[in-house]
Design a protein around this motif. Structure first.
Motif, short mmCIF file in Angstrom:
data_model
loop_
_atom_site.label_atom_id
_atom_site.label_comp_id
_atom_site.label_asym_id
_atom_site.label_seq_id
_atom_site.Cartn_x
_atom_site.Cartn_y
_atom_site.Cartn_z
N ASN A 22 7.22 43.83 14.61
CA ASN A 22 6.41 42.73 14.53
C ASN A 22 5.22 42.61 15.48
OD1 ASN A 22 7.78 41.22 12.33
ND2 ASN A 22 9.12 40.34 13.69
N LEU A 23 5.68 43.11 16.52
CA LEU A 23 4.39 43.27 17.50
C LEU A 23 3.35 44.15 17.19
CD1 LEU A 23 3.44 42.37 20.81
CD2 LEU A 23 4.85 44.25 21.39
N GLU A 24 4.15 45.39 16.83
CA GLU A 24 2.82 46.51 16.41
C GLU A 24 2.06 46.09 15.38
OE1 GLU A 24 2.99 51.30 15.08
OE2 GLU A 24 4.62 50.47 16.16
N LEU A 25 2.49 45.66 14.38
CA LEU A 25 2.07 45.04 13.08
C LEU A 25 0.99 43.90 13.49
CD1 LEU A 25 4.88 45.10 10.56
CD2 LEU A 25 2.85 46.60 10.45
N SER A 26 1.31 42.84 14.37
CA SER A 26 0.50 41.92 14.84
C SER A 26 -0.87 42.35 15.68
CB SER A 26 1.06 40.97 15.85
OG SER A 26 1.54 41.54 17.01
N GLN A 27 -0.78 43.79 16.08
CA GLN A 27 -2.08 44.30 16.80
C GLN A 27 -2.69 44.96 15.76
OE1 GLN A 27 0.28 46.17 19.82
NE2 GLN A 27 0.45 44.33 21.25
N ILE A 28 -2.59 45.02 14.57
CA ILE A 28 -3.42 45.91 13.82
C ILE A 28 -4.72 45.03 13.34
CG2 ILE A 28 -3.59 46.84 11.28
CD1 ILE A 28 -0.91 47.81 11.69
N GLU A 29 -5.78 45.21 13.72
CA GLU A 29 -7.06 44.57 13.59
C GLU A 29 -7.29 44.44 12.13
OE1 GLU A 29 -8.33 42.26 15.69
OE2 GLU A 29 -6.77 43.14 17.24
N GLU A 30 -7.10 45.46 11.39
CA GLU A 30 -7.79 45.78 10.23
C GLU A 30 -6.82 44.72 9.10
OE1 GLU A 30 -8.57 49.37 11.94
OE2 GLU A 30 -6.92 48.17 11.97
N PHE A 31 -5.75 44.18 9.67
CA PHE A 31 -4.95 43.26 8.70
C PHE A 31 -5.74 42.15 8.46
CE2 PHE A 31 -0.11 44.28 9.25
CZ PHE A 31 -0.04 44.41 7.81
N GLY A 32 -5.48 41.66 7.04
CA GLY A 32 -6.00 40.16 6.82
C GLY A 32 -5.20 39.06 7.66
N ALA A 33 -5.78 37.96 7.61
CA ALA A 33 -4.96 36.86 8.39
C ALA A 33 -3.77 36.43 7.86
CB ALA A 33 -6.15 35.78 8.46
N GLU A 34 -3.59 36.63 6.58
CA GLU A 34 -2.27 36.11 6.17
C GLU A 34 -1.11 36.79 6.48
OE1 GLU A 34 -1.24 35.08 1.57
OE2 GLU A 34 -0.58 37.19 2.04
#
Length: 559
Positions: A214-226
């Motif tokens: 969850n931490l690693e994924l939360s730091q991916i800037e390219e992710f959409g806000a959802e």
């Protein structure tokens, strides 16, 4: 125009190899659609998209001429939806009864791709479109909703899409430009090669408590806000939980507002005396309960009308045959008083896979469901509230009820005007893939249970939310097997829950009227007079609700 793709990579079984490395793919179809009624429901959807021939301009918000329900789709992070054509053959095999519906365009996609799929695209991938200035970037996996069930006429189909990782994916538009069938998408950048859409869905839907991921994924800037916000919330919740001091069983809340809604019904707003810490979970799903201590000996559970764990609202009717709870709140409690609040728990399940939500309530029972009806309305789900009252003057939260009436989502039955609610007719006319919810006085609940059984409605398609229960009965004994075989005696005016909590301080409890399973105990031997509505017939063989159900003679349980 439908474009024929070049030869596709095949696996040893002769089928398209969905794990073959992706460098480019061909756009087979381009589709757009307008918002239109999703028959036979009254809600609108943009899922029905038609083929486009020739170039179609892609803007930052998607394809020109395309419309979406902004609640779940559209916007810069969900500008363009892509789907792999090879998936349709698999769906046809797995759901032959709906095979004719599983054809390109079935998922409401804008771009039909030949083999570009969740296993070979990664979050943040950037693609250039041949013969165009357009540049697209993978921004999100698609989150399926009930409209897919309706689209394919398959109850509870939607969860299969993420379980099997065939949801499709969203693009954001980095550079606008035209697109048409036959164009090629070419991968030009892959900043996160370890994070395919398939792997993301593993942690989004299955291993949701994995803090490191969850931490690693939360730091991916390219992710959409959802998705980024979702993973960020999980990280904050985990940190707050790790730093959380054990809370007292009873927590002080101050009454900050009191309002007379009708002659019988008064609302109370309660606010935590000690503010919640940053990151501490405050959010409440609609349909929650709060257990409140009233005076020295009274403990009652009430439906939360709205709010969160830090500040919430109740509404209580003054009952003629009050056992003390409603009388105490109406006659003793004033603004500024401090009440002790125990467990705050979710009770009414949020069911996202059905096509239509039918709420049937009487009197103050509307407090259990009002926030949920409004929630479904806010996200454009099909919903109706059938509401029976003594008279037009006995309607609490009138402004909110009137708003539902304006939108055609309320059917009001005024007893004083001779109007009668026909529960049987409501059940019979509910429509395909509907969920029923009941809350009201005992007479309404008894009739609802009777009609549901006679009409053969599946138990999973019904939720009962009682606010009163018959708790008395013949005395009985319970052998508590996992407490050294201690025998507890339950008097005719006591509940098994009360006796167990006095002696063992367990099990936990919430609604205290048989709506939830918080107080469930294991039944090892003996006969039980099952009461309440939370258990299915199968569950009643091995379990009982200690707040309402009663043993016959002597029973054996574990807590």
């Amino acid at each position: 125009m439908v474009h024929q793709p070049p030869p596709l990579p095949l696996g040893s079984d002769g089928e398209v190899d969905l794990r073959a490395p992706l460098t480019s793919d061909t756009i087979l179809q381009v589709r757009t659609g307008r918002m239109a009624p999703l028959a036979p429901l009254s809600i609108k959807s943009g899922i029905n998209k038609t083929l486009r021939s020739g170039p179609v301009q892609i803007t930052k918000l998607g394809l020109e001429g395309d419309e979406q329900d902004p609640t779940f789709h559209g916007g810069v992070d969900k500008a363009v939806h892509g789907y792999c054509a090879a998936h349709y053959k698999s769906w046809q095999k797995e759901f032959p009864q709906a095979a004719e519906r599983f054809v390109p365009g079935g998922f409401g996609e804008n771009l039909v791709l030949s083999f570009m799929n969740e296993r070979n695209v990664c979050i943040g991938d950037i693609f250039e479109i041949s013969d165009s200035t357009a540049v697209l970037q993978i921004s999100l996996p698609r989150q399926p909703c009930f409209k897919l069930n309706h689209r394919f006429h398959l109850p509870n189909f939607a969860p299969n899409t993420y379980r099997l990782s065939r949801t499709g994916y969203y693009f954001r538009v980095l550079t606008p430009g035209p697109v048409e069938a036959g164009n090629k998408l070419t991968l030009v950048s892959r900043p996160h090669p370890d994070w395919t859409i398939e792997r993301i869905q593993r942690y989004l839907h299955k291993e949701t408590d994995n803090y490191d991921m969850n931490l690693e994924l939360s730091q991916i800037e390219e992710f959409g806000a959802e998705c980024k916000d979702n993973f960020t919330r999980r990280v904050l919740r985990a940190r707050a939980k790790a730093n959380k001091k054990p809370k007292e069983k009873w927590v002080p809340y101050q009454v900050v507002e009191r309002k007379k809604q009708t002659k019988r019904i008064t609302s109370f707003v309660l606010e935590a005396v000690d503010k919640f810490a940053e990151g501490e979970e405050k959010e409440l799903s609609p349909g929650a309960h709060a257990k409140i201590k009233l005076g020295k000996d009274l403990v009652r559970a009430y439906s939360i009308v709205d709010g969160d764990k830090e500040r919430f609202q109740l509404a209580v009717a003054l009952e003629e045959k009050s056992r003390g709870g409603s009388k105490y709140l109406h006659h003793e409690v004033k603004v500024g008083d401090v009440l002790q609040v125990g467990a705050i728990t979710a009770a009414v399940p949020t069911v996202s896979a059905v096509s239509h939500h039918v709420f049937v309530v009487g009197g103050v029972g509307v407090t259990a469901f009002l926030a949920m009806v409004e929630f479904y309305k806010s996200i454009h789900y099909s919903v109706v509230l059938h509401y029976a009252v003594r008279s037009a003057d006995d309607v609490p939260f009138r402004d909110r009820i009137e708003e539902l009436k304006k939108e055609g989502q309320l059917v009001l039955y005024d007893k004083a005007a001779g109007q009668r609610m026909d529960i049987r007719q409501i059940i019979q006319s509910r429509g395909w893939n509907s969920q029923l919810y009941f809350c009201g006085p005992k007479r309404l609940m008894d009739q609802a249970e009777r009609e549901v059984k006679e009409l053969g409605v599946y138990q999973k398609e019904v939720h009962y939310e009682a606010f009163e229960a018959d708790l008395s009965g013949d005395p009985f004994e319970a052998v508590v097997a996992n407490k050294g075989g201690v025998v507890v005696k339950v008097g005719e005016d006591e509940t098994l829950l009360e006796v167990l909590q006095k002696q063992f301080d367990q099990p936990d409890s919430s609604c205290c009227v048989g709506n939830c399973k918080t107080c469930l105990v294991e039944l090892k031997a003996g006969r039980v007079d099952h009461r309440g509505t939370a258990l299915t017939d199968d569950e009643k063989v091995t379990s009982m609700l200690s707040c309402v159900s009663r043993g016959v003679g002597r029973i054996t349980i574990e807590i």
